[in-house]
Design a protein around this motif. Structure first.
Motif, mmCIF file in Angstrom:
data_model
loop_
_atom_site.group_PDB
_atom_site.id
_atom_site.type_symbol
_atom_site.label_atom_id
_atom_site.label_comp_id
_atom_site.label_asym_id
_atom_site.label_seq_id
_atom_site.Cartn_x
_atom_site.Cartn_y
_atom_site.Cartn_z
ATOM 1 N N MET A 217 0.841 -1.184 0.000
ATOM 2 C CA MET A 217 0.000 0.000 0.000
ATOM 3 C C MET A 217 0.876 1.234 0.000
ATOM 4 O O MET A 217 1.815 1.334 0.772
ATOM 5 C CB MET A 217 -0.914 0.000 1.221
ATOM 6 C CG MET A 217 -2.013 -1.033 1.158
ATOM 7 S SD MET A 217 -3.248 -0.880 2.447
ATOM 8 C CE MET A 217 -2.316 -1.360 3.886
ATOM 9 N N ASP A 218 0.544 2.146 -0.858
ATOM 10 C CA ASP A 218 1.293 3.384 -1.000
ATOM 11 C C ASP A 218 0.582 4.474 -0.206
ATOM 12 O O ASP A 218 -0.642 4.569 -0.238
ATOM 13 C CB ASP A 218 1.343 3.747 -2.483
ATOM 14 C CG ASP A 218 2.452 4.706 -2.815
ATOM 15 O OD1 ASP A 218 3.304 4.960 -1.949
ATOM 16 O OD2 ASP A 218 2.462 5.212 -3.944
ATOM 17 N N SER A 219 1.335 5.281 0.529
ATOM 18 C CA SER A 219 0.745 6.324 1.373
ATOM 19 C C SER A 219 1.412 7.660 1.142
ATOM 20 O O SER A 219 2.581 7.720 0.774
ATOM 21 C CB SER A 219 0.896 5.966 2.855
ATOM 22 O OG SER A 219 0.220 4.779 3.143
ATOM 23 N N ARG A 220 0.661 8.706 1.402
ATOM 24 C CA ARG A 220 1.180 10.066 1.362
ATOM 25 C C ARG A 220 0.677 10.796 2.602
ATOM 26 O O ARG A 220 -0.474 10.643 2.994
ATOM 27 C CB ARG A 220 0.693 10.831 0.129
ATOM 28 C CG ARG A 220 1.050 10.214 -1.205
ATOM 29 C CD ARG A 220 2.533 10.387 -1.509
ATOM 30 N NE ARG A 220 2.836 10.047 -2.867
ATOM 31 C CZ ARG A 220 3.128 8.841 -3.310
ATOM 32 N NH1 ARG A 220 3.135 7.830 -2.472
ATOM 33 N NH2 ARG A 220 3.411 8.618 -4.571
ATOM 34 N N VAL A 221 1.532 11.586 3.207
ATOM 35 C CA VAL A 221 1.138 12.414 4.342
ATOM 36 C C VAL A 221 1.082 13.854 3.864
ATOM 37 O O VAL A 221 2.029 14.349 3.243
ATOM 38 C CB VAL A 221 2.133 12.272 5.522
ATOM 39 C CG1 VAL A 221 1.777 13.246 6.630
ATOM 40 C CG2 VAL A 221 2.130 10.855 6.049
ATOM 41 N N ILE A 222 -0.046 14.494 4.123
ATOM 42 C CA ILE A 222 -0.202 15.889 3.724
ATOM 43 C C ILE A 222 -0.526 16.730 4.949
ATOM 44 O O ILE A 222 -1.129 16.244 5.901
ATOM 45 C CB ILE A 222 -1.287 16.065 2.642
ATOM 46 C CG1 ILE A 222 -2.647 15.569 3.122
ATOM 47 C CG2 ILE A 222 -0.891 15.370 1.355
ATOM 48 C CD1 ILE A 222 -3.770 15.858 2.159
ATOM 49 N N GLN A 223 -0.106 17.968 4.913
ATOM 50 C CA GLN A 223 -0.375 18.919 5.993
ATOM 51 C C GLN A 223 -1.798 19.438 5.832
ATOM 52 O O GLN A 223 -2.224 19.752 4.728
ATOM 53 C CB GLN A 223 0.627 20.072 5.923
ATOM 54 C CG GLN A 223 0.608 20.988 7.115
ATOM 55 C CD GLN A 223 1.161 20.321 8.355
ATOM 56 O OE1 GLN A 223 2.044 19.494 8.285
ATOM 57 N NE2 GLN A 223 0.610 20.682 9.494
ATOM 58 N N LEU A 224 -2.519 19.514 6.913
ATOM 59 C CA LEU A 224 -3.883 20.030 6.889
ATOM 60 C C LEU A 224 -3.816 21.550 6.723
ATOM 61 O O LEU A 224 -3.247 22.237 7.573
ATOM 62 C CB LEU A 224 -4.583 19.659 8.197
ATOM 63 C CG LEU A 224 -6.081 19.735 8.234
ATOM 64 C CD1 LEU A 224 -6.686 18.738 7.269
ATOM 65 C CD2 LEU A 224 -6.582 19.462 9.627
ATOM 66 N N PRO A 225 -4.364 22.100 5.632
ATOM 67 C CA PRO A 225 -4.300 23.558 5.445
ATOM 68 C C PRO A 225 -5.335 24.264 6.313
ATOM 69 O O PRO A 225 -6.329 23.662 6.720
ATOM 70 C CB PRO A 225 -4.623 23.735 3.958
ATOM 71 C CG PRO A 225 -5.465 22.563 3.624
ATOM 72 C CD PRO A 225 -4.992 21.433 4.500
ATOM 73 N N PRO A 226 -5.131 25.550 6.607
ATOM 74 C CA PRO A 226 -6.105 26.302 7.397
ATOM 75 C C PRO A 226 -7.498 26.318 6.745
ATOM 76 O O PRO A 226 -8.509 26.387 7.429
ATOM 77 C CB PRO A 226 -5.524 27.716 7.456
ATOM 78 C CG PRO A 226 -4.066 27.539 7.198
ATOM 79 C CD PRO A 226 -3.930 26.345 6.318
ATOM 80 N N SER A 227 -7.548 26.218 5.420
ATOM 81 C CA SER A 227 -8.837 26.259 4.724
ATOM 82 C C SER A 227 -9.629 24.960 4.867
ATOM 83 O O SER A 227 -10.771 24.876 4.420
ATOM 84 C CB SER A 227 -8.622 26.571 3.242
ATOM 85 O OG SER A 227 -7.805 25.577 2.649
ATOM 86 N N ALA A 228 -9.065 23.942 5.508
ATOM 87 C CA ALA A 228 -9.763 22.663 5.666
ATOM 88 C C ALA A 228 -11.001 22.824 6.545
ATOM 89 O O ALA A 228 -12.062 22.278 6.237
ATOM 90 C CB ALA A 228 -8.828 21.616 6.259
ATOM 91 N N GLN A 229 -10.882 23.556 7.642
ATOM 92 C CA GLN A 229 -12.011 23.732 8.550
ATOM 93 C C GLN A 229 -13.072 24.655 7.957
ATOM 94 O O GLN A 229 -14.256 24.446 8.146
ATOM 95 C CB GLN A 229 -11.534 24.283 9.888
ATOM 96 C CG GLN A 229 -10.719 23.277 10.670
ATOM 97 C CD GLN A 229 -10.166 23.867 11.956
ATOM 98 O OE1 GLN A 229 -9.848 25.043 12.034
ATOM 99 N NE2 GLN A 229 -10.025 23.025 12.969
ATOM 100 N N LYS A 230 -12.642 25.661 7.237
ATOM 101 C CA LYS A 230 -13.582 26.656 6.725
ATOM 102 C C LYS A 230 -14.233 26.233 5.401
ATOM 103 O O LYS A 230 -15.431 26.348 5.219
ATOM 104 C CB LYS A 230 -12.860 27.987 6.553
ATOM 105 C CG LYS A 230 -13.772 29.132 6.211
ATOM 106 C CD LYS A 230 -13.039 30.442 6.235
ATOM 107 C CE LYS A 230 -14.000 31.588 5.958
ATOM 108 N NZ LYS A 230 -13.320 32.871 5.952
ATOM 109 N N HIS A 231 -13.410 25.757 4.450
ATOM 110 C CA HIS A 231 -13.911 25.461 3.112
ATOM 111 C C HIS A 231 -13.895 23.977 2.742
ATOM 112 O O HIS A 231 -14.387 23.602 1.684
ATOM 113 C CB HIS A 231 -13.092 26.216 2.063
ATOM 114 C CG HIS A 231 -13.067 27.691 2.278
ATOM 115 N ND1 HIS A 231 -14.181 28.492 2.103
ATOM 116 C CD2 HIS A 231 -12.077 28.517 2.679
ATOM 117 C CE1 HIS A 231 -13.868 29.747 2.367
ATOM 118 N NE2 HIS A 231 -12.599 29.797 2.730
#
Length: 166
Positions: free
Chosen positions: A1-15
């Motif tokens: 299984m291939d995985s990627r870790v991404i940073q949660l942007p500030p716009s995640a909660q709002k948009h």
């Protein structure tokens, strides 16, 4: 299984936006990238199994109207806000996206174990499969196991946790 870790942007909660650019285009099937608007159609959807949400999400990735390049966010985004709230994620949190099957992905908060697996992925400590985009440590130091890592990995079975005994 291939995985990627991404940073949660500030716009995640709002948009409800997740910046998928770090995943790169080859992480997703080529036909998932659809037209800019739903009125023009959609790409072939992928299924996201999201931790903390009862139902899977079916979505594609829209492209830019002018350039035709991916917009690097999921077209269906309403679930992202629920995901952030349910898992009590802050704007500094990370998310791990794992390819489970050709058209199926899991989305979960990046725990310490997942971050550790990503951290060691470039040095092949947690993952024997060397990817072309992985990075070796830029520093060598006395007592380091950089040159012996392949030999050491032959004696370590596949695992999900790593604990330093000393």
């Amino acid at each position: 299984m291939d995985s990627r870790v991404i940073q949660l942007p500030p716009s995640a909660q709002k948009h409800g936006n997740l910046n998928l650019r770090p995943c790169r285009k080859d992480f997703f099937p080529a036909d998932v990238f659809g037209p800019p608007s739903k009125a023009e159609g959609m790409g072939v959807p992928i299924t996201l199994k999201v931790e903390g949400l009862p139902n899977p999400v079916k979505t594609d990735i829209p492209t830019d109207k002018d350039t035709g390049k991916p917009r690097w966010l999921f077209r269906e985004r309403s679930w992202v806000k629920r995901f952030v709230r349910t898992n009590l994620l802050s704007t500094t949190a990370s998310v791990i996206i794992t390819r489970v099957d050709k058209r199926e992905y899991s989305v979960a908060p990046a725990t310490n174990a997942a971050r550790q697996q990503l951290l060691f992925a470039g040095t092949a400590v947690a993952d024997k499969r060397r990817r072309a985009d992985s990075m070796n440590s830029p520093f060598r130091y006395a007592g380091g196991k950089f040159y012996a890592r392949k030999l050491i990995m032959q004696h370590i079975p596949p695992h999900t946790h790593y604990c330093e005994p000393f």
